[in-house]
Design a protein around this motif. Structure first.
Motif, mmCIF file in Angstrom:
data_model
loop_
_atom_site.group_PDB
_atom_site.id
_atom_site.type_symbol
_atom_site.label_atom_id
_atom_site.label_comp_id
_atom_site.label_asym_id
_atom_site.label_seq_id
_atom_site.Cartn_x
_atom_site.Cartn_y
_atom_site.Cartn_z
ATOM 1 N N GLU A 108 13.171 -1.348 -9.803
ATOM 2 C CA GLU A 108 12.811 -0.679 -11.141
ATOM 3 C C GLU A 108 11.483 0.121 -10.831
ATOM 4 O O GLU A 108 11.059 1.330 -11.448
ATOM 5 C CB GLU A 108 12.936 -1.680 -12.237
ATOM 6 N N ALA A 109 10.506 -0.476 -10.191
ATOM 7 C CA ALA A 109 9.327 0.220 -9.933
ATOM 8 C C ALA A 109 9.114 1.284 -8.788
ATOM 9 O O ALA A 109 8.250 1.982 -8.801
ATOM 10 C CB ALA A 109 8.170 -0.935 -9.489
ATOM 11 N N GLY A 110 10.472 1.439 -8.193
ATOM 12 C CA GLY A 110 10.486 2.456 -7.164
ATOM 13 C C GLY A 110 10.190 2.093 -5.757
ATOM 14 O O GLY A 110 10.231 2.915 -4.869
ATOM 15 N N PHE A 111 9.828 0.854 -5.558
ATOM 16 C CA PHE A 111 9.512 0.428 -3.952
ATOM 17 C C PHE A 111 10.663 0.204 -3.090
ATOM 18 O O PHE A 111 10.561 0.108 -1.903
ATOM 19 C CB PHE A 111 8.405 -0.745 -3.938
ATOM 20 N N GLY A 112 11.714 0.332 -3.580
ATOM 21 C CA GLY A 112 13.104 0.268 -2.730
ATOM 22 C C GLY A 112 13.190 1.401 -1.850
ATOM 23 O O GLY A 112 13.500 1.339 -0.638
ATOM 24 N N VAL A 113 12.878 2.560 -2.434
ATOM 25 C CA VAL A 113 13.054 3.633 -1.544
ATOM 26 C C VAL A 113 11.701 3.859 -0.750
ATOM 27 O O VAL A 113 11.561 4.570 0.326
ATOM 28 C CB VAL A 113 13.348 4.866 -2.604
ATOM 29 N N LEU A 114 10.702 3.622 -1.455
ATOM 30 C CA LEU A 114 9.193 3.974 -0.771
ATOM 31 C C LEU A 114 8.818 2.892 0.670
ATOM 32 O O LEU A 114 8.209 3.479 1.398
ATOM 33 C CB LEU A 114 8.200 3.811 -1.869
ATOM 34 N N SER A 115 9.485 1.940 0.528
ATOM 35 C CA SER A 115 8.937 0.942 1.479
ATOM 36 C C SER A 115 10.001 0.129 2.307
ATOM 37 O O SER A 115 9.565 -0.789 3.052
ATOM 38 C CB SER A 115 8.058 -0.067 0.776
ATOM 39 N N GLY A 116 11.245 0.417 2.337
ATOM 40 C CA GLY A 116 12.134 -0.377 2.952
ATOM 41 C C GLY A 116 12.067 -0.595 4.526
ATOM 42 O O GLY A 116 12.455 -1.556 5.059
ATOM 43 N N ARG A 117 11.334 0.215 5.063
ATOM 44 C CA ARG A 117 11.395 0.197 6.682
ATOM 45 C C ARG A 117 9.885 0.348 7.205
ATOM 46 O O ARG A 117 9.613 0.641 8.288
ATOM 47 C CB ARG A 117 12.098 1.580 7.311
ATOM 48 N N SER A 118 8.862 -0.028 6.140
ATOM 49 C CA SER A 118 7.456 -0.001 6.362
ATOM 50 C C SER A 118 7.066 -1.384 6.573
ATOM 51 O O SER A 118 7.508 -2.359 5.867
ATOM 52 C CB SER A 118 6.664 0.909 5.112
ATOM 53 N N SER A 119 5.821 -1.795 7.267
ATOM 54 C CA SER A 119 5.200 -2.946 7.211
ATOM 55 C C SER A 119 3.881 -2.701 6.477
ATOM 56 O O SER A 119 3.122 -2.166 7.159
ATOM 57 C CB SER A 119 4.955 -3.370 8.579
ATOM 58 N N GLY A 120 3.555 -3.563 5.444
ATOM 59 C CA GLY A 120 2.380 -3.309 4.761
ATOM 60 C C GLY A 120 1.462 -4.293 4.787
ATOM 61 O O GLY A 120 1.894 -5.399 4.892
#
Length: 553
Positions: free
Chosen positions: A358-370
């Motif tokens: 809902e917050a949008g992080f599914g698209v923004l961060s799926g292949r990233s390491s934060g």
């Protein structure tokens, strides 16, 4: 299509798949930040990677923004790693006496440049048996000058600010050296007695002798689950310059995890500061403050322990602030790829729900390491945006998964009324990002970022600014602790919880920044840790103000 049932897990898989397919194309044409090295800063984060893949090599290092000399300008402290031999042999030493591996304190000059004052400030001796990790800042003795606590693999160090530009190592006297592998730390007043206490996360029960290398044909760092979990530490401030380890009687030591990040907020509004620990490949811990000196770990019961599909997050960095302006502090947690960054929305009544999609992080961060993360209103529109530094743990991850990268650019995600969308940070340069600290370095009313990356110089993300209004508040406690940590501050419908703790291994500017949008006037409401309720009406926008705690309830 009768009988077709789409579950939340299906949606999560879809969003992660989209993110793996390619980056989000909704990019702002004008960068938000001017990105450059810091003028006068020669620091390089020395992590000393080896063929032995000692796990400590990939985990540093923190950064702090603080005004150590009270001249109104933010200074910067960087925590360095150390020299790791290949292989390490007894007697173990990380050569921290060598200036190459010092932590560094840089004083900001009036022209925006920086001067290295490490040696004259008394911070040159980091200890040869210490490999540096993180930093916390707070005025633990209420003398008006910020003190510094540095975490290490080894023994931690508490530096007392003498008020004359120098610091004294008071670790032994204070009793806060900890030991083992400490990670993030933070100052808080958990019992509301007006004195800052200290919380320290610890990562693993690890040592050079226990180290091992994982991988088959290509060696790599072992996951945290290959090593025993350990406990965090809570130190209670006695008020005489010493601290008492209350980890056991407080209940903190009742749970073992792989603690990396830590953040504080009063999530249920009972007037007591609660503690959240971001664990790596372990359930996340939410320690509820019972108000009597004890804590109850309630992450699983509250809904703030697992991901949306029931997995244990690889928790790294964390921020505990209100992202949707409903007055309740929420949680954003960075982790490894193939799962989006975690968003626990505070639903009230002591419960959270996973809201990554809902917050949008599914698209923004799926292949990233934060790693380091902040929630700050970078465009001053009244909604807190997210900035995250990124980079994988494995320096050879491409050999295991060619869809992933060891070095990544940062993520800037603007908040559109509770939904985050990618924006142009000003840098597409990939780095092995780790620490991030947030504050207004040039005092122009627009929030900036300082980041660290392994083997490289730090970067300054200087906000280009705009035309919207803002207000920045410095709290000065009287009955409460002088920093005002733990206060709940409401400005024009936006809430911030006063703390410098959050991100990953780092410490932020303690001043509270509010974007006001088009409003030229602000109304302020403060609930201090002492219980005092204070209200100010008609405060003009676009200024820095100091609010001293009222002596009347």
């Amino acid at each position: 299509m009768s009988g077709l049932r789409i579950t939340r897990r299906d949606l999560l898989s879809l969003f992660v798949s989209l993110s793996l397919a390619g980056p989000d194309t909704k990019v702002k044409p004008v960068p938000f930040f001017h990105v450059s090295p810091l003028k006068g800063v020669s620091f390089i984060l020395r992590n000393s990677p080896t063929s032995r893949k000692y796990l400590i090599e990939t985990m540093p290092g923190g950064v702090a923004l603080l005004d150590y000399n009270n001249d109104g300008l933010l200074d910067i402290l960087f925590v360095n790693g150390g020299h790791v031999r290949d292989p390490m042999v007894r007697p173990f030493s990380f050569d921290r006496h060598d200036p190459t591996y010092w932590n560094r304190l840089y004083r900001q000059n009036k022209d925006g440049s920086f001067t290295d004052v490490t040696e004259r400030a008394g911070l040159a001796n980091a200890g040869d048996t210490n490999y540096g990790m993180g930093v916390a800042v707070g005025d633990y003795d209420n003398d008006g000058f910020p003190d510094i606590y540095v975490t290490n693999f080894g023994k931690n160090i508490l530096y007392h600010n003498n008020g004359d530009g120098t610091f004294t190592d008071v670790t032994a006297k204070a009793g806060v050296e900890a030991g083992g592998w400490s990670a993030s730390a933070g100052f808080l007043d958990y019992d509301n007695d007006g004195k800052l206490d200290l919380f320290v996360t610890r990562y693993l029960d690890w040592s050079v002798e226990k180290s091992k290398t994982c991988g088959f044909e290509t060696p790599t760092y072992c996951p945290p689950g290959d090593f025993p979990a350990t406990t965090s530490i809570l130190y209670h401030n006695r008020g005489d310059g010493t601290f008492e380890d209350v980890s056991v009687p407080s209940g903190i030591a009742a749970r073992k995890g792989h603690g990396l990040g830590v953040a504080f907020a009063d999530y249920d509004g009972d007037g007591h500061t609660d503690i959240f620990v971001a664990n790596d490949a372990t359930e996340q811990f939410l320690f509820h403050n019972n108000g009597n000196g004890t804590f109850t770990e309630c992450g699983l019961d509250s809904g703030a322990a697992l991901t949306a599909n029931g997995k244990m997050p690889s928790g790294m960095g964390v921020v505990f602030q209100d992202y949707d302006n409903d007055g309740l502090p929420d949680l954003l947690i960075t982790q490894l790829p193939h799962e989006p960054y975690v968003v626990y929305h505070n639903d009230g009544r002591g419960s959270f729900s996973a809201q990554e999609l809902e917050a949008g992080f599914g698209v923004l961060s799926g292949r990233s390491s934060g790693w380091g993360i902040g929630l700050e209103d970078f465009d001053n529109d009244g909604w807190k945006d997210a900035f995250i530094v990124q980079g994988h743990v494995f320096d050879n991850v491409e050999t295991y998964d060619n869809s992933l990268r060891y070095r990544e650019p940062p993520l800037l995600a603007l908040n559109h009324k509770g939904h985050f969308e990618r924006a142009d940070s000003g840098s597409d340069m990939p780095v092995a990002g780790r620490g991030a600290a947030f504050g207004d370095l040039n005092n122009d009313g627009w929030m900036d970022v300082v980041t660290t990356s392994l083997g490289e110089r730090p970067q300054l993300y200087l906000n280009r600014g705009g035309k919207l209004h803002w207000l920045t508040i410095t709290l000065r406690g009287i009955r409460s602790n002088r920093d005002g940590y733990g206060a709940r501050v409401l400005v024009n419908g936006q809430v911030r919880f006063a703390t410098a703790t959050g991100s990953y291994l780092s410490s932020n500017d303690k001043r509270l920044h509010f974007g006001l949008g088009s409003a030229e006037i602000a109304n302020i409401e403060i609930r201090w840790p002492s219980g005092i309720h204070q209200v100010l009406h008609g405060v003009k926008a676009d200024q820095f103000i100091v609010i001293e705690e009222s002596e009347q309830p």
